[in-house]
Design a protein around this motif. Structure first.
Motif, PDB file in Angstrom:
ATOM      1  N   TYR A  74       5.947   9.459   5.808  1.00 11.31           N
ATOM      2  CA  TYR A  74       5.270   8.245   6.284  1.00 11.31           C
ATOM      3  C   TYR A  74       5.526   8.208   7.795  1.00 11.31           C
ATOM      4  O   TYR A  74       6.474   7.597   8.270  1.00 11.31           O
ATOM      5  CB  TYR A  74       5.830   7.003   5.582  1.00 11.31           C
ATOM      6  N   ASP A  98       2.433   6.842  -6.836  1.00 10.89           N
ATOM      7  CA  ASP A  98       1.503   7.903  -7.240  1.00 10.89           C
ATOM      8  C   ASP A  98       2.047   9.284  -6.875  1.00 10.89           C
ATOM      9  O   ASP A  98       2.028  10.210  -7.697  1.00 10.89           O
ATOM     10  CB  ASP A  98       0.135   7.700  -6.591  1.00 10.89           C
ATOM     11  N   VAL A  99       2.542   9.420  -5.646  1.00  5.19           N
ATOM     12  CA  VAL A  99       3.036  10.719  -5.171  1.00  5.19           C
ATOM     13  C   VAL A  99       4.246  11.169  -5.976  1.00  5.19           C
ATOM     14  O   VAL A  99       4.316  12.323  -6.420  1.00  5.19           O
ATOM     15  CB  VAL A  99       3.374  10.648  -3.658  1.00  5.19           C
ATOM     16  N   TYR A 139       1.339  10.372   4.186  1.00  5.50           N
ATOM     17  CA  TYR A 139       0.608   9.100   4.045  1.00  5.50           C
ATOM     18  C   TYR A 139      -0.617   9.099   4.957  1.00  5.50           C
ATOM     19  O   TYR A 139      -1.670   8.613   4.564  1.00  5.50           O
ATOM     20  CB  TYR A 139       1.543   7.940   4.392  1.00  5.50           C
ATOM     21  N   LYS A 187       0.831  -1.207   0.000  1.00  5.95           N
ATOM     22  CA  LYS A 187       0.000   0.000   0.000  1.00  5.95           C
ATOM     23  C   LYS A 187       0.868   1.261   0.000  1.00  5.95           C
ATOM     24  O   LYS A 187       0.613   2.203  -0.745  1.00  5.95           O
ATOM     25  CB  LYS A 187      -0.874  -0.005   1.262  1.00  5.95           C
ATOM     26  N   VAL A 188       1.907   1.244   0.827  1.00  4.53           N
ATOM     27  CA  VAL A 188       2.815   2.386   0.918  1.00  4.53           C
ATOM     28  C   VAL A 188       3.575   2.543  -0.402  1.00  4.53           C
ATOM     29  O   VAL A 188       3.745   3.663  -0.902  1.00  4.53           O
ATOM     30  CB  VAL A 188       3.780   2.236   2.111  1.00  4.53           C
ATOM     31  N   LYS A 230       2.577   1.686  -3.440  1.00  4.57           N
ATOM     32  CA  LYS A 230       1.631   2.231  -4.437  1.00  4.57           C
ATOM     33  C   LYS A 230       1.449   3.736  -4.209  1.00  4.57           C
ATOM     34  O   LYS A 230       1.457   4.532  -5.156  1.00  4.57           O
ATOM     35  CB  LYS A 230       0.284   1.491  -4.327  1.00  4.57           C
ATOM     36  N   TRP A 231       1.286   4.122  -2.934  1.00  3.50           N
ATOM     37  CA  TRP A 231       1.151   5.541  -2.594  1.00  3.50           C
ATOM     38  C   TRP A 231       2.390   6.318  -3.048  1.00  3.50           C
ATOM     39  O   TRP A 231       2.270   7.384  -3.664  1.00  3.50           O
ATOM     40  CB  TRP A 231       0.910   5.683  -1.090  1.00  3.50           C
ATOM     41  N   MET A 255      -3.567  10.761   3.394  1.00  3.17           N
ATOM     42  CA  MET A 255      -4.176   9.911   2.378  1.00  3.17           C
ATOM     43  C   MET A 255      -5.049   8.857   3.040  1.00  3.17           C
ATOM     44  O   MET A 255      -6.127   8.537   2.578  1.00  3.17           O
ATOM     45  CB  MET A 255      -3.076   9.242   1.544  1.00  3.17           C
TER      46      MET A 255
END
Length: 145
Positions: free
Chosen positions: A114, A23-24, A139, A16-17, A19-20, A142
């Motif tokens: 994060y 995107d970022v 994070y 998940k991190v 993928k974030w 989000m």
């Protein structure tokens, strides 16, 4: 535009991190980010560096910079475009990482964070970024949406 990262040594929900971060970092590159400062310690730093190496295939103009906390220590620098050693010569060794982190925050435009709790080095770095009124992409923000 320059960017740095601050995050915990341990990462839960790694996919998940990741993928974030994909995107970022893509959004930041498309907005003009070209230089990314990385600390090179812990799981979050490793994940950020890995994601940026993937981004570099698509955006070869971006630069990955490893910011060293210690001058006389061999730190693996392959996978980075260059290394930088901030002015830390007079800083006691036990404070080198926190001073290096502060230098990175002061030098950049954007901090990607994060930080899941308010203690430890990552939290201190994030507080510094807030005090310096840096643009912060978190994070936790989000996760709240």
């Amino acid at each position: 535009m320059t960017v740095t990262f601050c995050g915990h040594a341990q990462v839960s929900e790694g996919e998940k991190v990741e993928k974030w971060l994909c995107d970022v970092t893509q959004d930041l590159i498309e907005q003009g980010a070209t230089t990314f400062y990385l600390g090179g310690y812990g799981a979050f730093d490793s994940l950020a560096a890995s994601v940026l190496r993937q981004q570099k295939r698509r955006y070869p103009h971006i630069e990955l910079v490893l910011v060293l906390a210690y001058l006389n220590t061999r730190k693996e620098s392959s996978g980075y475009d260059r290394t930088v050693y901030p002015p830390l010569e007079t800083v006691p060794r036990r404070f080198a990482i926190s001073h290096r982190n502060r230098w990175m925050v002061e030098t950049v435009d954007v901090v990607v964070a994060y930080v899941l709790h308010n203690w430890g080095g990552a939290a201190a770095t994030l507080r510094c970024a807030k005090q310096k009124k840096k643009q912060i992409i978190s994070y936790c923000d989000m996760m709240g949406s």
